[in-house]
Design a protein around this motif. Sequence first.
Motif, PDB file in Angstrom:
ATOM      1  N   HIS A 339       1.237  -1.328   0.296  1.00 47.58           N
ATOM      2  CA  HIS A 339      -0.367  -0.037   0.126  1.00 47.58           C
ATOM      3  C   HIS A 339       0.661   1.438   0.210  1.00 47.58           C
ATOM      4  O   HIS A 339       1.625   1.299   0.195  1.00 47.58           O
ATOM      5  CB  HIS A 339      -1.105   0.248   0.954  1.00 47.58           C
ATOM      6  N   ASN A 340       0.149   2.163  -0.474  1.00 47.31           N
ATOM      7  CA  ASN A 340       0.961   3.913  -0.911  1.00 47.31           C
ATOM      8  C   ASN A 340       0.077   4.249   0.785  1.00 47.31           C
ATOM      9  O   ASN A 340      -0.898   4.057   1.428  1.00 47.31           O
ATOM     10  CB  ASN A 340       1.362   4.480  -1.391  1.00 47.31           C
ATOM     11  N   GLY A 341       0.731   5.802   1.020  1.00 44.97           N
ATOM     12  CA  GLY A 341      -0.083   6.170   1.557  1.00 44.97           C
ATOM     13  C   GLY A 341       0.482   7.975   1.912  1.00 44.97           C
ATOM     14  O   GLY A 341       1.960   8.709   1.017  1.00 44.97           O
ATOM     15  N   SER A 342      -0.886   8.774   1.623  1.00 47.20           N
ATOM     16  CA  SER A 342      -0.517  10.750   1.270  1.00 47.20           C
ATOM     17  C   SER A 342      -0.819  10.809   2.438  1.00 47.20           C
ATOM     18  O   SER A 342      -2.384  10.659   2.516  1.00 47.20           O
ATOM     19  CB  SER A 342      -0.746  10.988  -0.322  1.00 47.20           C
ATOM     20  N   ILE A 343      -0.369  12.516   3.454  1.00 46.70           N
ATOM     21  CA  ILE A 343      -0.983  13.197   4.007  1.00 46.70           C
ATOM     22  C   ILE A 343      -0.545  13.986   4.663  1.00 46.70           C
ATOM     23  O   ILE A 343       0.808  13.696   3.497  1.00 46.70           O
ATOM     24  CB  ILE A 343      -1.083  12.061   5.798  1.00 46.70           C
ATOM     25  N   PRO A 344      -1.156  15.180   4.196  1.00 46.32           N
ATOM     26  CA  PRO A 344      -1.200  16.224   3.590  1.00 46.32           C
ATOM     27  C   PRO A 344       0.614  16.737   4.445  1.00 46.32           C
ATOM     28  O   PRO A 344       0.783  16.674   5.554  1.00 46.32           O
ATOM     29  CB  PRO A 344      -1.575  17.448   4.360  1.00 46.32           C
ATOM     30  N   GLY A 345       1.645  16.798   3.705  1.00 45.18           N
ATOM     31  CA  GLY A 345       3.146  16.880   4.574  1.00 45.18           C
ATOM     32  C   GLY A 345       3.717  15.819   4.274  1.00 45.18           C
ATOM     33  O   GLY A 345       5.235  15.980   3.956  1.00 45.18           O
ATOM     34  N   TYR A 346       3.213  14.785   3.928  1.00 47.92           N
ATOM     35  CA  TYR A 346       3.930  13.326   3.879  1.00 47.92           C
ATOM     36  C   TYR A 346       3.153  12.492   3.021  1.00 47.92           C
ATOM     37  O   TYR A 346       2.571  12.218   2.915  1.00 47.92           O
ATOM     38  CB  TYR A 346       3.748  12.229   5.362  1.00 47.92           C
ATOM     39  N   GLU A 347       4.245  11.280   2.196  1.00 51.48           N
ATOM     40  CA  GLU A 347       3.923  10.098   1.359  1.00 51.48           C
ATOM     41  C   GLU A 347       5.381   9.288   1.435  1.00 51.48           C
ATOM     42  O   GLU A 347       5.924   9.737   1.732  1.00 51.48           O
ATOM     43  CB  GLU A 347       3.880  10.312   0.166  1.00 51.48           C
ATOM     44  N   THR A 348       4.322   7.891   1.326  1.00 46.88           N
ATOM     45  CA  THR A 348       5.150   6.584   1.865  1.00 46.88           C
ATOM     46  C   THR A 348       4.848   6.080   0.668  1.00 46.88           C
ATOM     47  O   THR A 348       3.830   5.559   0.252  1.00 46.88           O
ATOM     48  CB  THR A 348       4.887   6.044   3.264  1.00 46.88           C
ATOM     49  N   VAL A 349       5.536   4.814   0.252  1.00 46.41           N
ATOM     50  CA  VAL A 349       5.250   3.710  -0.271  1.00 46.41           C
ATOM     51  C   VAL A 349       6.139   2.359   0.745  1.00 46.41           C
ATOM     52  O   VAL A 349       6.870   2.339   0.948  1.00 46.41           O
ATOM     53  CB  VAL A 349       5.515   3.685  -1.659  1.00 46.41           C
TER      54      VAL A 349
END
Length: 411
Positions: A339-349
């Motif tokens: 999964h990936n992730g995005s929240i204001p200011g940050y992203e991850t995979v």
Amino acid sequence: MRRTPSRRVLAATLLVASVLAPMAAIPATAVNAAAAVARHDRGDEHPPQLGHQLTARLDAAIEKVRRQADIPGVVVGLWMPGKGSYVRATGVADTATGEPMTTDKFFRIGSETKTFTVTALLKLVDDGRIGLDDPISAYVDGVRDGDRITLRQLAEMRSGLFPYSADADFVHDLLSDPSRTFTPEELLAYGYKHKNTFAPGKAFEYSNSNLVLLGLVIEKVTGHRVEDVIERQVLRPAHLRHTLFPSGPEFPDPHPRGYTNQTLSGEVADSTDWNPSWAWSAGAMISDLHDLRRWAKVVATGELLSPETQAERLKTLPTGFPGLSYGLGIFKSGGWIGHNGSIPGYETVTVYLPSQHATLVLMINTDITDGGQEPSSLLARAITQIVTPNNVYDRPLPTRQETRTPGPPSL
């Protein structure tokens, strides 16, 4: 940092949501101390590095994307058994001070939270306490068409429920006061104002409403906060000592500053201390490089679940986006599972490639898109084109839902 006038809707993944609430209530100071001890104990050892030529190609590709997409800082971890590893940090953790990015930072992980929430749900399935084909109405009242929407469809993003994070009033309320604390019921109410977008099971639509409802199911069945259930039933068994579900804006040290243009004005802002309660069980969690490395394999191989339940999880269905299929809180892209992730200011995979037992983790401190594409996805594509050309992370999950306007939807 770029400034753009876009008024993107926060989807935690915002994803999203994006995006990705504590373990429940461990004070940040306690987490800091525990993290320091644990890191000392484990030594952060890595297997041998990849060859010089491959390492040089990765260095160049990552730096090219970082500069072109205007990403402040990047953390990359790539582990390929039999070939070696690549662990790097580049750029800055703080644009004001120039503090360099390092690999030991905590990050907000946005919608990677969904993998933890759905794992907790699936453990209840294994315990015989719920069934995947139970209707949501058996656990939560007030859901439109709730007697026909199943827990499975919620986890698959096929419920048809309107995403609360795509509601204009929600976006305004959140961005007007990013420190605000939202309750799950308040979040769902924004989505309930809208008709369902399709009949249950008929299509795919990424919606944080689905995962907030699953969080409420977990609480209803267990009688405990979802944060505590995830801590006891997922984080501890998986031996994740640097992953937490915050109760508010707390953020253990060390962490980078995060930068977003998801603001009312479209100006770039420091969103480091924004309250992620708006993402709750869909995207409020925090983790670090080494926990995510461990988690990638746990999720993809089903270490915490029965073989039967893991098989259900991995039954991915088409999403309408070429090369991307989605299962129970998990996706497949180019053979990579995670999964990936995005929240204001940050992203991850965080993804795992079963055919090579390879793990890739990416963490960056911005969510500002580049040409309409999430910067973390640009990095993942560039890296996998080099190291696994037959398995390219090519079509990322559209974790951010744009403001709904006439015309074709944008990612």
